[in-house]
Design a protein around this motif. Structure first.
Motif, PDB file in Angstrom:
ATOM      1  N   MET A  26     -16.113  60.923 -22.305  1.00  0.00           N
ATOM      2  CA  MET A  26     -15.187  61.004 -23.439  1.00  0.00           C
ATOM      3  C   MET A  26     -15.009  62.473 -23.826  1.00  0.00           C
ATOM      4  O   MET A  26     -15.992  63.161 -24.068  1.00  0.00           O
ATOM      5  CB  MET A  26     -15.744  60.235 -24.639  1.00  0.00           C
ATOM      6  N   GLY A  27     -13.763  62.934 -23.859  1.00  0.00           N
ATOM      7  CA  GLY A  27     -13.520  64.299 -24.351  1.00  0.00           C
ATOM      8  C   GLY A  27     -12.869  65.242 -23.363  1.00  0.00           C
ATOM      9  O   GLY A  27     -12.793  66.445 -23.625  1.00  0.00           O
ATOM     10  N   VAL A  28     -12.364  64.709 -22.229  1.00  0.00           N
ATOM     11  CA  VAL A  28     -11.584  65.604 -21.361  1.00  0.00           C
ATOM     12  C   VAL A  28     -10.226  65.817 -22.037  1.00  0.00           C
ATOM     13  O   VAL A  28      -9.520  64.859 -22.352  1.00  0.00           O
ATOM     14  CB  VAL A  28     -11.359  64.995 -19.948  1.00  0.00           C
ATOM     15  N   ALA A  29      -9.895  67.084 -22.296  1.00  0.00           N
ATOM     16  CA  ALA A  29      -8.562  67.403 -22.828  1.00  0.00           C
ATOM     17  C   ALA A  29      -7.743  68.123 -21.763  1.00  0.00           C
ATOM     18  O   ALA A  29      -6.539  67.936 -21.655  1.00  0.00           O
ATOM     19  CB  ALA A  29      -8.683  68.274 -24.079  1.00  0.00           C
ATOM     20  N   ASN A  30      -8.417  68.961 -20.986  1.00  0.00           N
ATOM     21  CA  ASN A  30      -7.751  69.714 -19.913  1.00  0.00           C
ATOM     22  C   ASN A  30      -8.836  70.234 -18.951  1.00  0.00           C
ATOM     23  O   ASN A  30     -10.016  69.879 -19.093  1.00  0.00           O
ATOM     24  CB  ASN A  30      -6.906  70.864 -20.503  1.00  0.00           C
ATOM     25  N   ASP A  31      -8.431  71.092 -18.000  1.00  0.00           N
ATOM     26  CA  ASP A  31      -9.413  71.509 -16.987  1.00  0.00           C
ATOM     27  C   ASP A  31     -10.357  72.612 -17.484  1.00  0.00           C
ATOM     28  O   ASP A  31     -11.157  73.132 -16.699  1.00  0.00           O
ATOM     29  CB  ASP A  31      -8.719  71.913 -15.675  1.00  0.00           C
ATOM     30  N   ARG A  32     -10.255  72.945 -18.772  1.00  0.00           N
ATOM     31  CA  ARG A  32     -11.241  73.870 -19.359  1.00  0.00           C
ATOM     32  C   ARG A  32     -12.314  73.127 -20.153  1.00  0.00           C
ATOM     33  O   ARG A  32     -13.276  73.726 -20.633  1.00  0.00           O
ATOM     34  CB  ARG A  32     -10.548  74.842 -20.312  1.00  0.00           C
ATOM     35  N   SER A  33     -12.096  71.836 -20.361  1.00  0.00           N
ATOM     36  CA  SER A  33     -13.011  71.044 -21.195  1.00  0.00           C
ATOM     37  C   SER A  33     -14.408  70.970 -20.583  1.00  0.00           C
ATOM     38  O   SER A  33     -14.557  70.812 -19.363  1.00  0.00           O
ATOM     39  CB  SER A  33     -12.496  69.606 -21.334  1.00  0.00           C
ATOM     40  N   PHE A  51     -12.543  57.585 -17.969  1.00  0.00           N
ATOM     41  CA  PHE A  51     -12.275  58.648 -18.944  1.00  0.00           C
ATOM     42  C   PHE A  51     -11.625  58.042 -20.187  1.00  0.00           C
ATOM     43  O   PHE A  51     -10.870  57.065 -20.078  1.00  0.00           O
ATOM     44  CB  PHE A  51     -11.252  59.657 -18.393  1.00  0.00           C
ATOM     45  N   THR A  52     -11.876  58.660 -21.347  1.00  0.00           N
ATOM     46  CA  THR A  52     -11.005  58.395 -22.499  1.00  0.00           C
ATOM     47  C   THR A  52     -10.325  59.697 -22.884  1.00  0.00           C
ATOM     48  O   THR A  52     -10.828  60.788 -22.582  1.00  0.00           O
ATOM     49  CB  THR A  52     -11.781  57.870 -23.727  1.00  0.00           C
ATOM     50  N   TYR A  53      -9.190  59.561 -23.532  1.00  0.00           N
ATOM     51  CA  TYR A  53      -8.456  60.731 -24.028  1.00  0.00           C
ATOM     52  C   TYR A  53      -7.916  60.388 -25.408  1.00  0.00           C
ATOM     53  O   TYR A  53      -7.769  59.214 -25.762  1.00  0.00           O
ATOM     54  CB  TYR A  53      -7.308  61.104 -23.072  1.00  0.00           C
ATOM     55  N   MET A  54      -7.601  61.433 -26.152  1.00  0.00           N
ATOM     56  CA  MET A  54      -7.153  61.252 -27.537  1.00  0.00           C
ATOM     57  C   MET A  54      -5.664  61.599 -27.637  1.00  0.00           C
ATOM     58  O   MET A  54      -5.286  62.761 -27.482  1.00  0.00           O
ATOM     59  CB  MET A  54      -8.000  62.188 -28.406  1.00  0.00           C
ATOM     60  N   GLY A  55      -4.829  60.593 -27.840  1.00  0.00           N
ATOM     61  CA  GLY A  55      -3.412  60.843 -28.125  1.00  0.00           C
ATOM     62  C   GLY A  55      -2.551  60.977 -26.881  1.00  0.00           C
ATOM     63  O   GLY A  55      -3.011  61.450 -25.843  1.00  0.00           O
ATOM     64  N   LEU A  75      -8.492  55.598 -20.471  1.00  0.00           N
ATOM     65  CA  LEU A  75      -8.174  54.784 -21.648  1.00  0.00           C
ATOM     66  C   LEU A  75      -7.985  55.645 -22.894  1.00  0.00           C
ATOM     67  O   LEU A  75      -8.731  56.611 -23.092  1.00  0.00           O
ATOM     68  CB  LEU A  75      -9.340  53.810 -21.905  1.00  0.00           C
ATOM     69  N   PRO A  76      -7.025  55.295 -23.767  1.00  0.00           N
ATOM     70  CA  PRO A  76      -6.887  56.044 -25.010  1.00  0.00           C
ATOM     71  C   PRO A  76      -8.039  55.704 -25.956  1.00  0.00           C
ATOM     72  O   PRO A  76      -8.508  54.561 -25.973  1.00  0.00           O
ATOM     73  CB  PRO A  76      -5.554  55.538 -25.582  1.00  0.00           C
ATOM     74  N   CYS A  77      -8.500  56.693 -26.725  1.00  0.00           N
ATOM     75  CA  CYS A  77      -9.546  56.408 -27.727  1.00  0.00           C
ATOM     76  C   CYS A  77      -9.544  57.455 -28.824  1.00  0.00           C
ATOM     77  O   CYS A  77      -9.652  58.654 -28.559  1.00  0.00           O
ATOM     78  CB  CYS A  77     -10.928  56.378 -27.066  1.00  0.00           C
ATOM     79  N   ASP A  78      -9.414  56.967 -30.048  1.00  0.00           N
ATOM     80  CA  ASP A  78      -9.571  57.818 -31.227  1.00  0.00           C
ATOM     81  C   ASP A  78     -10.843  57.337 -31.917  1.00  0.00           C
ATOM     82  O   ASP A  78     -10.904  56.185 -32.384  1.00  0.00           O
ATOM     83  CB  ASP A  78      -8.347  57.655 -32.150  1.00  0.00           C
ATOM     84  N   VAL A  79     -11.859  58.190 -31.979  1.00  0.00           N
ATOM     85  CA  VAL A  79     -13.157  57.729 -32.490  1.00  0.00           C
ATOM     86  C   VAL A  79     -13.183  57.501 -34.002  1.00  0.00           C
ATOM     87  O   VAL A  79     -14.182  57.022 -34.527  1.00  0.00           O
ATOM     88  CB  VAL A  79     -14.317  58.676 -32.069  1.00  0.00           C
ATOM     89  N   THR A  80     -12.086  57.833 -34.693  1.00  0.00           N
ATOM     90  CA  THR A  80     -12.038  57.490 -36.127  1.00  0.00           C
ATOM     91  C   THR A  80     -11.530  56.052 -36.309  1.00  0.00           C
ATOM     92  O   THR A  80     -11.464  55.560 -37.430  1.00  0.00           O
ATOM     93  CB  THR A  80     -11.107  58.445 -36.913  1.00  0.00           C
ATOM     94  N   ASP A  81     -11.160  55.404 -35.203  1.00  0.00           N
ATOM     95  CA  ASP A  81     -10.542  54.085 -35.264  1.00  0.00           C
ATOM     96  C   ASP A  81     -11.451  53.076 -34.545  1.00  0.00           C
ATOM     97  O   ASP A  81     -11.594  53.103 -33.325  1.00  0.00           O
ATOM     98  CB  ASP A  81      -9.159  54.195 -34.586  1.00  0.00           C
ATOM     99  N   GLU A  82     -12.063  52.189 -35.320  1.00  0.00           N
ATOM    100  CA  GLU A  82     -13.041  51.227 -34.758  1.00  0.00           C
ATOM    101  C   GLU A  82     -12.397  50.361 -33.668  1.00  0.00           C
ATOM    102  O   GLU A  82     -12.999  50.109 -32.618  1.00  0.00           O
ATOM    103  CB  GLU A  82     -13.560  50.295 -35.876  1.00  0.00           C
ATOM    104  N   ALA A  83     -11.150  49.925 -33.930  1.00  0.00           N
ATOM    105  CA  ALA A  83     -10.472  49.021 -32.981  1.00  0.00           C
ATOM    106  C   ALA A  83     -10.246  49.727 -31.648  1.00  0.00           C
ATOM    107  O   ALA A  83     -10.360  49.125 -30.576  1.00  0.00           O
ATOM    108  CB  ALA A  83      -9.149  48.548 -33.577  1.00  0.00           C
ATOM    109  N   SER A  84      -9.930  51.034 -31.732  1.00  0.00           N
ATOM    110  CA  SER A  84      -9.692  51.801 -30.514  1.00  0.00           C
ATOM    111  C   SER A  84     -10.983  51.912 -29.683  1.00  0.00           C
ATOM    112  O   SER A  84     -10.967  51.758 -28.460  1.00  0.00           O
ATOM    113  CB  SER A  84      -9.142  53.173 -30.946  1.00  0.00           C
ATOM    114  N   MET A  85     -12.113  52.112 -30.348  1.00  0.00           N
ATOM    115  CA  MET A  85     -13.397  52.165 -29.625  1.00  0.00           C
ATOM    116  C   MET A  85     -13.755  50.785 -29.057  1.00  0.00           C
ATOM    117  O   MET A  85     -14.201  50.675 -27.907  1.00  0.00           O
ATOM    118  CB  MET A  85     -14.520  52.658 -30.551  1.00  0.00           C
ATOM    119  N   ASP A  86     -13.513  49.743 -29.846  1.00  0.00           N
ATOM    120  CA  ASP A  86     -13.798  48.375 -29.362  1.00  0.00           C
ATOM    121  C   ASP A  86     -12.994  48.090 -28.096  1.00  0.00           C
ATOM    122  O   ASP A  86     -13.516  47.501 -27.142  1.00  0.00           O
ATOM    123  CB  ASP A  86     -13.404  47.333 -30.433  1.00  0.00           C
ATOM    124  N   ALA A  87     -11.732  48.520 -28.091  1.00  0.00           N
ATOM    125  CA  ALA A  87     -10.850  48.231 -26.947  1.00  0.00           C
ATOM    126  C   ALA A  87     -11.378  48.911 -25.679  1.00  0.00           C
ATOM    127  O   ALA A  87     -11.342  48.327 -24.588  1.00  0.00           O
ATOM    128  CB  ALA A  87      -9.429  48.688 -27.253  1.00  0.00           C
TER     129      ALA A  87
END
Ligand SMILES: NC(=O)c1ccc[n+]([C@@H]2O[C@H](COP(=O)([O-])OP(=O)(O)OC[C@H]3O[C@@H](n4cnc5c(N)ncnc54)[C@H](O)[C@@H]3O)[C@@H](O)[C@H]2O)c1
Length: 290
Positions: A26-33, A51-55, A75-87
């Motif tokens: 969780m947390g790949v944004a680009n090739d510098r991550s 992988f998950t990504y945000m947005g 998979l998309p995932c916003d960790v402030t959103d419980e439903a997104s993590m559940d999915a």
């Protein structure tokens, strides 16, 4: 095993240390991550990844990187959103059933508050920073643990600003201190299930998240001048240390905050041989403050 002695600059060492292990990064944004450096290191050792990504904006960058490593689940995932993590975990349960490791390389704070004084931190940004950068690791652990039926390894990323005051790191330092404490509590809770919980405290690296920190370039230079190795670390080096903690090489290690920072955290005084350059750097910082 066919492990080579390649350095991070030449690409990760290939081998079979992670063969048969499935993990979520969780947390790949680009090739510098930093998450990308870890993904490459464990994939080169045979790990199967999701992988998950945000947005949506980041999907465009993350999907081609996933393809490079043959990662099918993105998979998309916003960790402030419980439903997104559940999915995310429902999908992994369906695809894989079990899980061996999770890398949590996620942090966020309002960049307007990563400058100036910690004293000025707002209640709302304090709560958001703690939620995204600290609590989310526990929220992810709650969902990952039921899938770790054969034991497992959870890994998060911290920074020296958790232990000592670093200019402008402010509320992120407070969140990282809490994150490091949660590593220890989770390690105690999950040890009986053979689930290990560790953090890597990485030295400064130029990434998207780091660009939000005031005077970050000066922090990079300062580390280069004063760390025992006289250079900054790469995401490949963080990846190699992550490989140790995520694989069975680290089977006896839990509750640990492992520094991958060219040794900077051990230094008690500025390096004498770089005093002139460090002093010039200080002058430039004083000017930028003024
Ligand atoms: N770059 C450094 O100098 C450094 C040093 C030590 C520790 N770290 C830590 O390493 C981790 C990875 O950061 P990085 O430097 O690779 O930068 P990065 O910008 O590449 O990664 C940060 C990630 O956090 C994700 N994120 C932010 N808010 C989110 C949310 N609500 N839900 C899901 N994901 C979210 C971003 O999409 C991004 O992928 C962070 O925890 C950071 O604090 C970075």
């Amino acid at each position: 095993m066919t492990t080579s002695t390649a350095t991070p600059a030449q690409g990760p060492a290939t081998g079979t240390l992670m063969a048969g292990k499935r993990g979520l990064i969780m947390g790949v944004a680009n090739d510098r991550s930093i998450a990308w450096g870890i993904a490459k290191a464990v994939a080169a050792q045979g790990a199967e990844l999701a992988f998950t990504y945000m947005g949506d904006a980041l999907a465009k960058r993350v999907k081609p990187l996933a393809e490079q490593l043959g990662v099918p689940h993105v998979l998309p995932c916003d960790v402030t959103d419980e439903a997104s993590m559940d999915a995310v975990f429902a999908s992994l349960k369906e695809q894989w059933g079990t899980l061996d490791f999770v890398v949590h390389a996620i942090g966020f704070s309002d960049k307007n508050e990563l400058d100036g004084l910690y004293l000025n931190t707002s209640r709302s940004n304090f709560a958001l920073t703690m939620d995204v950068s600290c609590y989310s690791f526990t929220a992810i652990a709650q969902r990952a643990v039921p899938m770790m039926t054969n034991g497992g390894s959870l890994l998060t990323l911290s920074y020296y600003g958790a232990e000592r005051v670093m200019p402008h790191y402010n509320v992120m330092g407070v969140a990282k201190a809490a994150l490091e404490a949660s590593v220890r509590y989770l390690a105690a809770d999950l040890g009986p299930q053979n689930i290990r919980v560790n953090a890597i405290s990485a030295g400064p690296i130029k990434t998207l998240a780091a660009s939000g920190i005031g005077d970050f370039r000066a922090i990079l230079k300062w580390n280069e001048l004063n760390a025992p190795l006289k250079r900054n670390v790469t995401i490949g080096e963080v990846g190699n240390s992550a490989l140790y903690l995520l694989s069975d090489l680290g089977s006896g290690v839990t509750g640990e905050v492992h520094h991958v920072d060219s040794g900077y955290h051990t230094v008690g005084m500025l390096a004498v041989d770089s005093a002139a350059e460090t002093s010039a750097l200080l002058q430039s910082l004083v000017k930028s403050e003024g």
